[in-house]
Scaffold this motif. Structure first.
Motif, PDB file in Angstrom:
ATOM      1  N   UNK A   4       0.917  -1.199  -0.175  1.00 19.05           N
ATOM      2  CA  UNK A   4       0.170  -0.014  -0.013  1.00 19.05           C
ATOM      3  C   UNK A   4       0.736   1.357   0.015  1.00 19.05           C
ATOM      4  N   UNK A   5       1.747   1.393   0.730  1.00 12.47           N
ATOM      5  CA  UNK A   5       2.691   2.582   0.937  1.00 12.47           C
ATOM      6  C   UNK A   5       3.462   2.801  -0.137  1.00 12.47           C
ATOM      7  N   UNK A   6       4.213   1.702  -0.845  1.00 14.95           N
ATOM      8  CA  UNK A   6       5.054   1.841  -1.953  1.00 14.95           C
ATOM      9  C   UNK A   6       4.577   2.373  -3.044  1.00 14.95           C
ATOM     10  N   UNK A   7       3.631   2.015  -3.503  1.00 12.74           N
ATOM     11  CA  UNK A   7       2.586   2.324  -4.588  1.00 12.74           C
ATOM     12  C   UNK A   7       2.387   3.735  -4.620  1.00 12.74           C
ATOM     13  N   UNK A   8       2.094   4.230  -3.087  1.00  9.76           N
ATOM     14  CA  UNK A   8       1.715   5.716  -3.153  1.00  9.76           C
ATOM     15  C   UNK A   8       3.069   6.656  -3.650  1.00  9.76           C
TER      16      UNK A   8
END
Length: 461
Positions: A410-414
């Protein structure tokens, strides 16, 4: 729990609010000699017979840990109902703040005599607590007869330690007043992304070059929507080995390009239009946004005057996609395997009581704004009267769960989204960098994707 039985004690260094018994004669569990309560047996496949003694009718106390309160955790109400039937059982509730819960619970479960017997579960922390969980003493076939998606929680021994009480996924929230101003009605609700773009253009307003109303705002929702968009096009979150992330793929790039057209070409969204789409929608500045069922509660609490509706997330064509979106379930409680046989027996009895009890699922659906995992309630008119539930119902079979995936998914694609939309980085580089972050974060992870258990898995790219 009855409030007269609760004493709040904030432990300054631990962030724990304990709701414990006062120790009065009225509150203390009492010997129960009445096995036959004259009550009906509950349930269909998973049944519960209240007309018998628990713990041989002898007084016993167990503890339940949760991060929620009575307004968000349906177990509170079920404890009250259970204690009415079995007055010899007392279940004390201990509330631990979310930020502390996942540190304190795993530590407490490791053989601590003061550890809870029952505890609230969030599947994203499965790896931390699974070693300390006892399997449910309910036949797997009975669980599968009554509940959907049970197979995603079956371990290598053919047992389950929790299942999904209710199911949630994404949908489109729209401002009915802004729709009316634009001359739109329910007949204009889009079913494809092309149709949504047309509607969004009618709902977007500018003052000169400055956007004053966004037709479709997802500035803080890429973390959730990228997975659904990839699934719609038939791409999995993980490669065939079930361990390696599949973020750096052509589908991810295609979907980022698609989202970029909403901003650059159709101009229905803007990165300068705030970084919180839910706040913007709540303030009446955004006409449509993508969010999950929990947003229903946010709107009720923070923006009660917004006149909104909900419709199913569009897909890329009228044909049924591989999957419409990712789902996640709200988990049933866990049982501490390290506690005494007597306490575990009470916990097993309580789990059977709630799973056989439709009231538990109705309450969970209501307070958690999620769709019933219990099959018998999935056509219930009262539940389907909620627009969020109505949006989920026809698509349940085409929702997929990747398993309790690490948060880096979730955090890395952001970061990729921000690099493309805010920093002007090319899509290939941004996606490759995010993939490298994910792989680094998962280097020591033993996570295995559950995507292969999806009913339509063979249809993926």
């Amino acid at each position: 729990m009855k409030m007269r039985r609760m004493v709040a004690a904030l432990v300054a260094t631990g962030g724990i609010i304990g709701f414990t018994g006062c120790g009065t004669a009225e509150d203390a569990p009492v010997v129960d000699t009445q096995a036959d309560k004259g009550l009906e047996v509950m349930g269909e496949a998973v049944t519960y017979d209240p007309n018998r003694l628990v713990n041989d009718g002898q007084p016993i106390s167990v503890e339940y840990w949760t991060w929620g309160n009575a307004a968000t955790d349906p177990i509170y109400t079920m404890i009250q109902e259970y204690e009415k039937i079995h007055p010899n059982v007392r279940i004390d509730v201990n509330v631990v703040a979310w930020d502390d819960y996942w540190t304190k619970l795993p530590l407490s479960l490791k053989g601590n005599k003061n550890a809870p017997v029952l505890f609230n579960v969030h599947n994203s922390y499965d790896s931390l607590i699974r070693p300390h969980m006892e399997s449910y003493d309910i036949p797997l076939e009975d669980l599968e007869d009554d509940y959907v998606f049970v197979d995603t929680h079956v371990d290598e021994n053919g047992e389950v330690k929790y299942i999904d009480s209710v199911i949630n996924t994404g949908a489109i929230f729209y401002n009915k007043d802004l729709w009316a101003e634009a001359g739109l009605t329910e007949a204009d609700i889009p079913t494809t992304w092309d149709e949504l773009i047309e509607v969004a253009q009618k709902l977007t307003k500018f003052d000169g070059d400055t956007m004053v109303q966004s037709g479709f705002n997802l500035n803080s929702e890429y973390t959730a929507i990228w997975q659904g968009l990839n699934y719609q096009r038939g791409a999995l979150m993980f490669q065939e080995d079930g361990h390696t992330a599949n973020y750096d793929c052509e589908t991810t790039k295609e979907n980022l390009e698609f989202l970029k057209t909403l901003y650059d070409d159709y101009k229905v969204a803007s990165v300068k239009f705030g970084d919180d789409n839910e706040l913007s929608f709540g303030n009446g500045q955004t006409a449509m946004t993508y969010s999950w069922g929990s947003y229903v509660g946010t709107l009720a609490n923070n923006y009660p005057d917004i006149n909104y509706g909900v419709f199913s997330t569009p897909s890329f064509s009228e044909e049924t996609p591989f999957a419409y979106d990712r789902y996640n379930g709200e988990s049933t409680p866990g049982i501490n395997i390290h506690q005494s046989d007597e306490q575990k027996a009470v916990a097993q009895d309580f789990i059977r009581f709630i799973l056989a009890n439709d009231d538990y699922i109705r309450l969970a659906s209501d307070v958690l704004n999620s769709f019933p995992g219990k099959k018998a309630l999935q056509d219930d008119p009262e539940i389907l009267a909620d627009p969020m539930m109505a949006a989920i119902a026809p698509r349940l079979d085409r929702l997929i769960w990747p398993g309790p995936a690490p948060s880096t998914l979730e955090t890395s694609p952001v970061i990729a989204f921000e690099n493309v939309f805010q920093n002007g980085q090319d899509i290939d580089s941004a996606v490759a960098y995010a993939q490298s972050l994910i792989e680094s974060d998962m280097a020591d992870s033993d996570f295995t994707s559950m995507e292969s258990r999806y009913a339509h898995y063979d249809e993926h790219l």
